[in-house]
Write a protein that holds these residues in place. Structure first.
Motif, PDB file in Angstrom:
ATOM      1  N   LEU A   1       8.154  -4.127   2.585  1.00 51.02           N
ATOM      2  CA  LEU A   1       8.487  -4.131   1.249  1.00 51.02           C
ATOM      3  C   LEU A   1       9.630  -2.771   0.868  1.00 51.02           C
ATOM      4  CD1 LEU A   1       4.525  -3.504  -0.118  1.00 51.02           C
ATOM      5  CD2 LEU A   1       5.844  -5.639  -0.046  1.00 51.02           C
ATOM      6  N   SER A   2      10.232  -3.267   0.087  1.00 46.79           N
ATOM      7  CA  SER A   2      11.470  -2.253  -0.054  1.00 46.79           C
ATOM      8  C   SER A   2      11.783  -2.209  -1.495  1.00 46.79           C
ATOM      9  CB  SER A   2      12.559  -2.826   0.635  1.00 46.79           C
ATOM     10  OG  SER A   2      13.188  -3.747   0.319  1.00 46.79           O
ATOM     11  N   HIS A   3      12.182  -0.910  -1.776  1.00 44.20           N
ATOM     12  CA  HIS A   3      12.771  -0.319  -3.315  1.00 44.20           C
ATOM     13  C   HIS A   3      13.809   0.880  -3.060  1.00 44.20           C
ATOM     14  CE1 HIS A   3      13.046  -0.337  -7.559  1.00 44.20           C
ATOM     15  NE2 HIS A   3      12.522   0.887  -7.385  1.00 44.20           N
ATOM     16  N   GLY A   4      15.123   0.303  -3.070  1.00 43.07           N
ATOM     17  CA  GLY A   4      16.006   1.122  -2.885  1.00 43.07           C
ATOM     18  C   GLY A   4      16.251   1.844  -1.418  1.00 43.07           C
ATOM     19  N   ASP A   5      15.979   2.949  -1.393  1.00 41.41           N
ATOM     20  CA  ASP A   5      16.002   3.461   0.093  1.00 41.41           C
ATOM     21  C   ASP A   5      14.723   3.765   0.696  1.00 41.41           C
ATOM     22  OD1 ASP A   5      15.523   5.584  -1.438  1.00 41.41           O
ATOM     23  OD2 ASP A   5      17.445   6.625  -1.259  1.00 41.41           O
ATOM     24  N   LEU A   6      13.653   3.486  -0.153  1.00 43.24           N
ATOM     25  CA  LEU A   6      12.109   3.436   0.319  1.00 43.24           C
ATOM     26  C   LEU A   6      11.905   2.049   1.073  1.00 43.24           C
ATOM     27  CD1 LEU A   6       9.693   5.102   0.675  1.00 43.24           C
ATOM     28  CD2 LEU A   6       9.099   4.349  -1.525  1.00 43.24           C
ATOM     29  N   LEU A   7      11.471   1.935   2.275  1.00 41.07           N
ATOM     30  CA  LEU A   7      11.032   1.021   3.153  1.00 41.07           C
ATOM     31  C   LEU A   7       9.822   1.193   3.411  1.00 41.07           C
ATOM     32  CD1 LEU A   7      14.283   0.165   5.078  1.00 41.07           C
ATOM     33  CD2 LEU A   7      13.737  -0.634   2.855  1.00 41.07           C
ATOM     34  N   MET A   8       8.691   0.067   3.402  1.00 40.13           N
ATOM     35  CA  MET A   8       7.557   0.000   4.060  1.00 40.13           C
ATOM     36  C   MET A   8       7.224  -0.980   4.955  1.00 40.13           C
ATOM     37  SD  MET A   8       4.136   0.353   1.553  1.00 40.13           S
ATOM     38  CE  MET A   8       2.742   1.170   2.301  1.00 40.13           C
TER      39      MET A   8
ATOM     40  N   ALA B   1      -0.319  -0.788  -2.396  1.00 39.34           N
ATOM     41  CA  ALA B   1      -0.936  -1.271  -3.703  1.00 39.34           C
ATOM     42  C   ALA B   1       0.066  -1.168  -4.817  1.00 39.34           C
ATOM     43  CB  ALA B   1      -2.218  -0.739  -4.112  1.00 39.34           C
ATOM     44  N   LEU B   2       0.767  -0.106  -4.927  1.00 42.10           N
ATOM     45  CA  LEU B   2       1.869   0.382  -5.968  1.00 42.10           C
ATOM     46  C   LEU B   2       3.011  -0.590  -5.927  1.00 42.10           C
ATOM     47  CD1 LEU B   2       1.187   4.024  -6.280  1.00 42.10           C
ATOM     48  CD2 LEU B   2       0.858   2.390  -8.019  1.00 42.10           C
ATOM     49  N   MET B   3       3.437  -0.827  -4.644  1.00 43.36           N
ATOM     50  CA  MET B   3       4.829  -1.492  -4.251  1.00 43.36           C
ATOM     51  C   MET B   3       4.667  -2.771  -4.522  1.00 43.36           C
ATOM     52  SD  MET B   3       6.743   0.655  -1.172  1.00 43.36           S
ATOM     53  CE  MET B   3       7.981  -0.100  -1.424  1.00 43.36           C
ATOM     54  N   GLU B   4       3.405  -3.382  -4.256  1.00 47.17           N
ATOM     55  CA  GLU B   4       3.028  -4.784  -4.201  1.00 47.17           C
ATOM     56  C   GLU B   4       3.175  -5.120  -5.699  1.00 47.17           C
ATOM     57  OE1 GLU B   4       0.866  -6.098   0.080  1.00 47.17           O
ATOM     58  OE2 GLU B   4      -0.106  -5.399  -1.838  1.00 47.17           O
ATOM     59  N   ASN B   5       2.898  -4.311  -6.478  1.00 51.38           N
ATOM     60  CA  ASN B   5       2.749  -4.625  -7.893  1.00 51.38           C
ATOM     61  C   ASN B   5       3.811  -3.934  -8.717  1.00 51.38           C
ATOM     62  OD1 ASN B   5      -0.117  -6.239  -8.432  1.00 51.38           O
ATOM     63  ND2 ASN B   5      -0.360  -4.696  -6.708  1.00 51.38           N
ATOM     64  N   ARG B   6       4.957  -3.805  -8.152  1.00 46.01           N
ATOM     65  CA  ARG B   6       6.053  -3.129  -9.053  1.00 46.01           C
ATOM     66  C   ARG B   6       6.436  -3.600 -10.381  1.00 46.01           C
ATOM     67  NH1 ARG B   6      12.553  -3.810  -6.811  1.00 46.01           N
ATOM     68  NH2 ARG B   6      13.377  -2.747  -8.629  1.00 46.01           N
ATOM     69  N   GLY B   7       6.347  -2.557 -11.110  1.00 43.88           N
ATOM     70  CA  GLY B   7       6.620  -2.762 -12.760  1.00 43.88           C
ATOM     71  C   GLY B   7       5.274  -3.111 -13.392  1.00 43.88           C
ATOM     72  N   ARG B   8       4.375  -3.256 -12.582  1.00 42.58           N
ATOM     73  CA  ARG B   8       2.776  -3.603 -13.399  1.00 42.58           C
ATOM     74  C   ARG B   8       2.069  -2.216 -13.399  1.00 42.58           C
ATOM     75  NH1 ARG B   8       0.590  -8.848 -11.656  1.00 42.58           N
ATOM     76  NH2 ARG B   8       2.144  -9.595 -13.152  1.00 42.58           N
ATOM     77  N   VAL B   9       1.582  -1.893 -14.522  1.00 42.12           N
ATOM     78  CA  VAL B   9       0.630  -0.948 -14.594  1.00 42.12           C
ATOM     79  C   VAL B   9      -0.695  -1.078 -13.858  1.00 42.12           C
ATOM     80  CG1 VAL B   9      -0.428   0.888 -16.129  1.00 42.12           C
ATOM     81  CG2 VAL B   9       1.690  -0.141 -16.894  1.00 42.12           C
TER      82      VAL B   9
END
Length: 225
Positions: free
Chosen positions: A129-136, A162-170
């Motif tokens: 999972l990735s978002h910008g320079d944060l990689l999991m 859990a947060l990264m897998e649901n990116r953009g969702r509250v």
């Protein structure tokens, strides 16, 4: 067997759709108003929801909005309206697609199969999972920020996932408790706040102004910048 919940107050439409979907091999249940439909969605029973826009007790838009706070179940809205505004609002609260009445069963079944295929593809989790320079890296259980490894506790790792897998969702605090700590664990929701604070200290450059883990006041948290 795929389980379809029809939330529709017009008996003739609900019975006709249910009959035809059962012939297609689906397990079908019907709810006749918004509150009962929402309750069934939150129970986790359906694998797809056919949701009418105009419902007694609670409108379809509100049912969809509330459902999205606790569930990722695909939602196909049934509506007599065909305005761009309705579709934009519906998609903004979490609907996956629309079918405008009157519709053919063949069209409805085709839409259902298309949505289920997309949902099943999304369930195949990526190894990274990735978002910008944060990689999991899920396989190696490693998190890096700007190529530097971050040491996370098991709960912090699961919470970030859990947060990264649901990116953009509250995600509500209760939903995060259920996913990270387990549904049968009786822990105060403040536990989530504490772990989010610890997690921010490790993954945010400025924890007081988080870029990744955003607070949605009175609701929970959302991942994304």
């Amino acid at each position: 067997m795929q389980r379809i919940l029809i939330v529709e107050d017009e008996e003739a439409i609900a019975e006709g759709v249910a009959y035809n979907l059962r012939r297609e091999g689906f397990d079908v249940r019907v709810a006749v108003d918004g509150p009962s439909g929402l309750s069934m969605i939150e129970s986790g029973w359906p694998t797809l929801v056919l949701l009418d826009l105009m419902l007694p007790g609670m409108g379809g838009m509100e049912v969809c909005r509330r459902a999205r706070q606790r569930s990722n179940v695909p939602i196909l809205m049934l509506t007599a309206k065909n305005t761009e505004t309705d579709k934009v609002v519906g998609l903004s609260v979490g609907a996956d697609d629309f079918v405008t009445k009157p519709f053919s069963i063949a069209e409805l079944v085709a839409r259902i199969h298309a949505i289920l295929r997309r949902a099943q593809s999304a369930e195949v989790a990526p190894e990274v999972l990735s978002h910008g320079d944060l990689l999991m890296d899920l396989g190696r259980h490693v998190v890096t920020l700007k190529d530097k490894q971050i040491q996370l506790s098991p709960k912090e790792f699961d919470l970030l996932r859990a947060l990264m897998e649901n990116r953009g969702r509250v995600l509500t605090r209760q939903l995060l408790l259920d996913r990270v700590w387990g549904e049968d664990t009786y822990i105060d929701s403040k536990t989530v706040d504490v772990h989010v604070r610890w997690l921010r200290q490790k993954v945010e450059e400025d924890p007081s102004h988080p870029r990744f883990i955003q607070t949605v006041r009175s609701v929970g948290y959302r991942f994304g910048d």
